[in-house]
Write an enzyme that holds these catalytic residues in place. Structure first.
Site, PDB file in Angstrom:
ATOM      1  CG  ASP A 133     113.263  62.715   4.571  1.00 13.49           C
ATOM      2  OD1 ASP A 133     112.660  63.129   5.577  1.00 13.49           O
ATOM      3  OD2 ASP A 133     113.254  61.524   4.229  1.00 13.49           O
ATOM      4  CB  SER A 134     115.657  62.090   8.478  1.00 12.38           C
ATOM      5  OG  SER A 134     114.872  61.030   7.964  1.00 12.38           O
ATOM      6  CE1 TYR A 165     116.616  64.856  11.068  1.00 11.35           C
ATOM      7  CE2 TYR A 165     114.862  65.753   9.717  1.00 11.35           C
ATOM      8  CZ  TYR A 165     116.184  65.746  10.097  1.00 11.35           C
ATOM      9  OH  TYR A 165     117.064  66.633   9.518  1.00 11.35           O
ATOM     10  N   GLY A 166     112.032  60.613  13.562  1.00 10.45           N
ATOM     11  CA  GLY A 166     110.725  60.320  14.155  1.00 10.45           C
ATOM     12  C   GLY A 166     110.670  60.190  15.668  1.00 10.45           C
ATOM     13  CB  CYS A 195     110.911  65.553   6.178  1.00 13.27           C
ATOM     14  SG  CYS A 195     111.001  64.859   7.829  1.00 13.27           S
ATOM     15  CG  ASN A 196     105.015  63.027   5.973  1.00  9.32           C
ATOM     16  OD1 ASN A 196     103.895  63.344   5.639  1.00  9.32           O
ATOM     17  ND2 ASN A 196     105.807  62.333   5.169  1.00  9.32           N
ATOM     18  CB  THR A 197     109.248  63.887  11.105  1.00  7.58           C
ATOM     19  OG1 THR A 197     108.886  62.539  10.806  1.00  7.58           O
ATOM     20  CG2 THR A 197     109.544  64.024  12.579  1.00  7.58           C
ATOM     21  CD  GLU A 220     117.794  56.410   5.769  1.00  8.06           C
ATOM     22  OE1 GLU A 220     118.938  56.248   5.310  1.00  8.06           O
ATOM     23  OE2 GLU A 220     117.041  57.323   5.376  1.00  8.06           O
ATOM     24  CB  CYS A 252     106.940  58.359   7.162  1.00  9.13           C
ATOM     25  SG  CYS A 252     108.745  58.257   7.219  1.00  9.13           S
ATOM     26  CB  THR A 253     109.278  60.940   2.491  1.00 13.16           C
ATOM     27  OG1 THR A 253     110.292  61.177   3.471  1.00 13.16           O
ATOM     28  CG2 THR A 253     108.386  62.151   2.360  1.00 13.16           C
ATOM     29  CG  HIS A 254     112.412  56.961   5.298  1.00 10.60           C
ATOM     30  ND1 HIS A 254     112.423  58.296   5.613  1.00 10.60           N
ATOM     31  CD2 HIS A 254     113.717  56.569   5.289  1.00 10.60           C
ATOM     32  CE1 HIS A 254     113.671  58.691   5.800  1.00 10.60           C
ATOM     33  NE2 HIS A 254     114.476  57.657   5.612  1.00 10.60           N
TER      34      HIS A 254
HETATM   35  N1  DGL Z   1     110.986  60.561   6.135  1.00  9.92           N
HETATM   36  C1  DGL Z   1     110.666  61.467   7.183  1.00  9.92           C
HETATM   37  C2  DGL Z   1     109.191  61.701   7.301  1.00  9.92           C
HETATM   38  O1  DGL Z   1     108.547  61.839   6.271  1.00  9.92           O
HETATM   39  C3  DGL Z   1     111.441  61.262   8.482  1.00  9.92           C
HETATM   40  C4  DGL Z   1     111.512  59.879   8.976  1.00  9.92           C
HETATM   41  C5  DGL Z   1     112.478  59.716  10.143  1.00  9.92           C
HETATM   42  O2  DGL Z   1     113.648  60.059   9.985  1.00  9.92           O
HETATM   43  O3  DGL Z   1     112.046  59.246  11.203  1.00  9.92           O
HETATM   44  O4  DGL Z   1     108.649  61.798   8.369  1.00  9.92           O
END
Ligand code: DGL
Length: 269
Positions: free
Chosen positions: A16-17, A48-49, A79-81, A157, A189-191
């Protein structure tokens, strides 16, 4: 040693990011702790988004090349992105299994018996339209309300979710979504599951769907069906955590979710 034995005793990569992937990994580990894993958090390029597709493809290739060097048997794209934007491009470039979070869960979401489904995700994921297209492959009747939450990843983060400014942002994004009257909202988003405590102050807990709850079962089932599970269940799997920047920041933010003992710095570009 048979070829199969050698294959199933290899490591599994998670990426993931940043800390977000731990919301997936921690649930995986709870169900099965005999697997050796390598986690890679690309903090240097987080979030990443808001990155372009070209940038994301280059980051993903770097991380996947690293996993290839490590001889993994599978990679979990937690990571969804990147699942939305880079998985379709790089999926045939590697000879190990890849589990992308959106595509792995779409069928389950499509068949949840929900009419109005909200999706919270990064700008990149929302703009890709992949949640809609994947869910509609299985059920075109689900009405989907997509909304990006551009500040949430940085809030997680930086571990600042309890600051008043952060709570106000989260509540205001949630209010916008609730105005659509969704039956459920996917935390795409996994965050975002790191923010559940705050979200649940303003909406019922069963409103929120953490894809990780379904994703980890899907992965384990598929690993078993593919003869890729390490059957030496008595062995406690090893864990290695790598980041491309800020190992200390990763360690502090991760505490909320998983006890990461050691974080190594490994730049890939
Ligand atoms: N946690 C990631 C996701 O599921 C990336 C989020 C990011 O870095 O913007 O999309």
């Amino acid at each position: 040693m048979s070829i199969l034995k050698a294959e199933n005793s290899k490591k599994i990569g998670f990426c993931d990011s940043g800390v977000g992937g731990l919301t997936v990994y921690s649930k995986f580990r709870k169900l099965i702790n005999s697997e050796d894993i390598i986690f890679y958090g690309d903090l240097k390029h987080s979030p990443y988004g808001n990155k372009s597709k070209e940038e994301l493809i280059s980051y993903s290739r770097n991380v996947f090349d690293f996993f290839k060097e490590q001889g993994v048997k599978a990679v979990v794209m937690a990571c969804n992105t990147t699942s939305a934007s880079t998985y379709p491009i790089i999926k045939n470039e590697y000879d190990f299994k890849i589990y992308p979070i959106i595509q792995s869960c779409a069928k389950i979401f499509a068949n949840m018996g929900i009419n109005k489904l909200g999706i919270f995700a990064t700008e990149s994921t929302i703009n890709s339209g992949v949640y809609e297209s994947e869910i509609h492959k299985y059920n075109s009747n689900v009405q989907i309300y997509s909304q990006s939450c551009p500040n949430w990843v940085n809030i997680v983060e930086s571990n600042s979710q309890e600051d008043k400014g952060s709570v106000d942002i989260i509540k205001s994004d949630l209010d916008k979504m609730l105005a659509n009257n969704p039956d459920k909202i996917i935390l795409g988003c996994t965050h975002y599951p790191f923010l559940l405590d705050i979200l649940c102050r303003y909406a019922p807990p069963d409103m929120f769907v953490d894809p990780a709850d379904y994703f980890v079962n899907y992965i384990i089932e598929d690993l078993k069906n593919s003869d890729l599970i390490d059957n030496s269940f008595s062995h406690k799997g090893s864990e290695e955590f790598y980041v491309s920047a800020n190992p200390d920041k990763f360690k502090v933010a991760s505490k909320m979710f998983y006890n990461v003992s050691e974080v190594k710095l490994k730049e890939l570009d």
